[in-house]
Design a protein around this motif. Structure first.
Motif, mmCIF file in Angstrom:
data_model
loop_
_atom_site.group_PDB
_atom_site.id
_atom_site.type_symbol
_atom_site.label_atom_id
_atom_site.label_comp_id
_atom_site.label_asym_id
_atom_site.label_seq_id
_atom_site.Cartn_x
_atom_site.Cartn_y
_atom_site.Cartn_z
ATOM 1 N N UNK A 1 -14.983 -4.351 -4.408
ATOM 2 C CA UNK A 1 -14.087 -4.271 -3.256
ATOM 3 C C UNK A 1 -12.786 -3.547 -3.614
ATOM 4 N N UNK A 2 -12.201 -3.947 -4.712
ATOM 5 C CA UNK A 2 -10.953 -3.319 -5.133
ATOM 6 C C UNK A 2 -11.163 -1.847 -5.442
ATOM 7 N N UNK A 3 -12.262 -1.552 -6.079
ATOM 8 C CA UNK A 3 -12.577 -0.158 -6.389
ATOM 9 C C UNK A 3 -12.688 0.676 -5.116
ATOM 10 N N UNK B 1 -11.359 0.034 -2.278
ATOM 11 C CA UNK B 1 -9.994 0.161 -1.743
ATOM 12 C C UNK B 1 -9.256 1.296 -2.432
ATOM 13 N N UNK B 2 -9.456 1.378 -3.737
ATOM 14 C CA UNK B 2 -8.808 2.444 -4.494
ATOM 15 C C UNK B 2 -9.254 3.818 -4.021
ATOM 16 N N UNK B 3 -10.525 3.916 -3.658
ATOM 17 C CA UNK B 3 -11.048 5.191 -3.161
ATOM 18 C C UNK B 3 -10.341 5.618 -1.884
ATOM 19 N N UNK C 1 -7.320 4.672 -1.031
ATOM 20 C CA UNK C 1 -5.864 4.622 -1.151
ATOM 21 C C UNK C 1 -5.285 6.034 -1.058
ATOM 22 N N UNK D 1 -3.137 7.764 -2.834
ATOM 23 C CA UNK D 1 -3.019 8.618 -4.019
ATOM 24 C C UNK D 1 -2.712 7.790 -5.241
ATOM 25 N N UNK E 1 -0.972 5.688 -8.095
ATOM 26 C CA UNK E 1 0.150 4.767 -8.016
ATOM 27 C C UNK E 1 1.233 5.169 -8.985
ATOM 28 N N UNK F 1 1.146 0.902 -16.833
ATOM 29 C CA UNK F 1 -0.083 1.540 -16.356
ATOM 30 C C UNK F 1 -0.628 2.495 -17.411
ATOM 31 N N UNK G 1 -8.814 4.336 -10.270
ATOM 32 C CA UNK G 1 -9.163 3.971 -8.894
ATOM 33 C C UNK G 1 -9.043 2.467 -8.685
ATOM 34 N N UNK G 2 -9.462 1.714 -9.678
ATOM 35 C CA UNK G 2 -9.367 0.259 -9.580
ATOM 36 C C UNK G 2 -7.907 -0.178 -9.442
ATOM 37 N N UNK G 3 -7.051 0.404 -10.244
ATOM 38 C CA UNK G 3 -5.629 0.041 -10.170
ATOM 39 C C UNK G 3 -5.036 0.461 -8.826
ATOM 40 N N UNK G 4 -5.481 1.595 -8.319
ATOM 41 C CA UNK G 4 -5.051 1.994 -6.971
ATOM 42 C C UNK G 4 -5.471 0.960 -5.940
ATOM 43 N N UNK G 5 -6.688 0.452 -6.118
ATOM 44 C CA UNK G 5 -7.190 -0.574 -5.200
ATOM 45 C C UNK G 5 -6.317 -1.814 -5.226
ATOM 46 N N UNK G 6 -5.822 -2.143 -6.422
ATOM 47 C CA UNK G 6 -4.965 -3.316 -6.544
ATOM 48 C C UNK G 6 -3.672 -3.151 -5.737
ATOM 49 N N UNK G 7 -3.181 -1.940 -5.704
ATOM 50 C CA UNK G 7 -1.919 -1.710 -4.977
ATOM 51 C C UNK G 7 -2.136 -1.349 -3.520
ATOM 52 N N UNK G 8 -3.402 -1.214 -3.108
ATOM 53 C CA UNK G 8 -3.663 -0.825 -1.716
ATOM 54 C C UNK G 8 -3.248 -1.942 -0.763
ATOM 55 N N UNK H 1 -4.666 -3.446 1.773
ATOM 56 C CA UNK H 1 -5.587 -4.545 2.098
ATOM 57 C C UNK H 1 -6.998 -4.033 2.160
ATOM 58 N N UNK H 2 -7.936 -4.905 2.569
ATOM 59 C CA UNK H 2 -9.350 -4.525 2.637
ATOM 60 C C UNK H 2 -9.563 -3.321 3.557
#
Lengths: 216, 216
Positions: free
Chosen positions: A203-205, A207-209, A211, A213, A215, B95, B204-211, B213-214
């Motif tokens: 899910x987080x991955x 979301x990263x896709x 996002x 740009x 961070x 990061x 991408x995963x870290x971007x997802x963390x900062x996104x 929401x779902x």
DNA sequence: TGTACATCAGTGAACGCGCGTTCACTGATGTAC
DNA sequence: TGTACATCAGTGAACGCGCGTTCACTGATGTAC
């Protein structure tokens, strides 16, 4: 388990001729791998489990590796089916279907540890077993096509490469399965279920896709 | 490699007594694992490589598993050091440091396949080898602490659980390493380097963390 | 500095074991006529 | 329907091998006096 008794009167066994030895040997190999890992499997013991002499397996398999490879090939076929079913069951929403596929991968690793070990822990040389490489490719193709469809849902100007998505999700799933879902004493303990861990990760991955740009 | 010649005149070998047999056996085991995988290692052959009789190893290790466990323990210690160094080298930006740690994990798997196999493919029962469990925990703790600091950079109201981050990144790294970075014939081919794949995945995963929401 | 002696870390032979694989064989099956 | 025969899929004995581990042993080391 009719294959354990050579004198079984069912259709699979008719006295001197086993009738279904190839299948019985694959089943026996799975049993042994499940109990002792891929290194614990031997042709001699598989023959014993199938109720035939130690020489009999060589009528069906060139050598020990060939039997192990057959197990792995069947495992990849099953995995491909499992993934396909999960994807179809999760449609029409690609994200839902994709996540269902991730869960199905992990479920396969947990439900079929012997297949999984033959596929990933047996160190069979892919170039020595073309059928194995083909079966592995076929399973990955399922994931690949799913990623393609998922990528298609992104706006054209920020559409991620589908191969990359497939590889990332496969790696994450395989990592979770190997580290935390092995049903043996080398498994690491987790404060949550492997399924929860994987689902959150995917899910987080995703979301990263989506996002905006990189961070800060 | 002085340990291969029992008659070496260096400080490590003094005739009848080897002088450094414990170390020599660990080195020999690493050699064998690198060549044939964890299943290809035997006490007898390790003794042969070290130039001593097959009984000699039992003065230093209870049994074959104990020697394998010693290799794995040292591997985890090395991994912990490697990860720590990479983290420190990537500071002060958490990061950057975190991503350097991911690369270092993969680099370790590639540079030290024998250690890596002993650690993750040998199926040693953790409860039979407390030192092994401790060494593994110590290596994971490095990753865990890094994740903690990284999580601390998020705004308090949307700070992700650091344990989860650590587990996700470990899983992804381990998955990439196992599937695509094994230096043997069972490795799968990739259209990019494992390092690039992992780096993109972590990013991408870290971007997802900062996104926010779902996703939809 | 020298010596007696305890301890350490090797030796080498032996054990029982199970394995992978080959071989000449034979019982069972199925097909041609 | 019956029979001869080719083929298939087993048997069982044997081979050479290498392994893990134990045992009584002994050479080397180091320490107390």
């Amino acid at each position: 388990m009719s294959w354990t008794d050579p004198r079984d009167t069912g259709p699979g066994r008719r006295g001197y001729h086993h009738g279904n030895l190839r299948e019985a040997l694959v089943d026996a190999a799975l049993d042994l791998i499940a109990q002792k890992g891929p290194a614990g499997f031997t042709v001699a013991e598989a023959a014993r489990l199938a109720g035939v002499s130690p020489a009999a397996p060589y009528r069906h398999f060139r050598d020990a590796d060939a039997l192990m490879a057959e197990v792995a090939v069947r495992g990849f076929h099953r995995l491909a089916e499992t993934l396909t079913r999960a994807w179809n069951g999760g449609l029409p929403r690609p994200v839902t279907a994709f996540e269902a596929m991730g869960r199905a991968y992990l479920g396969f690793a947990r439900a079929e540890p012997a297949y999984y070990a033959a596929m990933f822990d047996s160190r069979l040389a892919a170039d020595q077993h073309p059928e194995l490489a083909a079966a592995s490719d076929r399973a990955f193709a399922v994931l690949r096509e799913a990623a393609e469809i998922l990528a298609g849902t992104f706006p054209r100007d920020k559409r991620p490469p589908s191969l990359m998505i497939a590889l990332h999700v496969w790696s994450l799933s395989h990592g979770v399965a190997s580290l935390f879902a092995r049903p043996d004493a080398s498994r690491r303990k987790l404060p949550m279920s492997p399924e929860e861990l994987l689902e959150a990760g995917v899910l987080l991955y995703l979301q990263g896709l989506s996002a905006p740009g990189p961070i800060g």
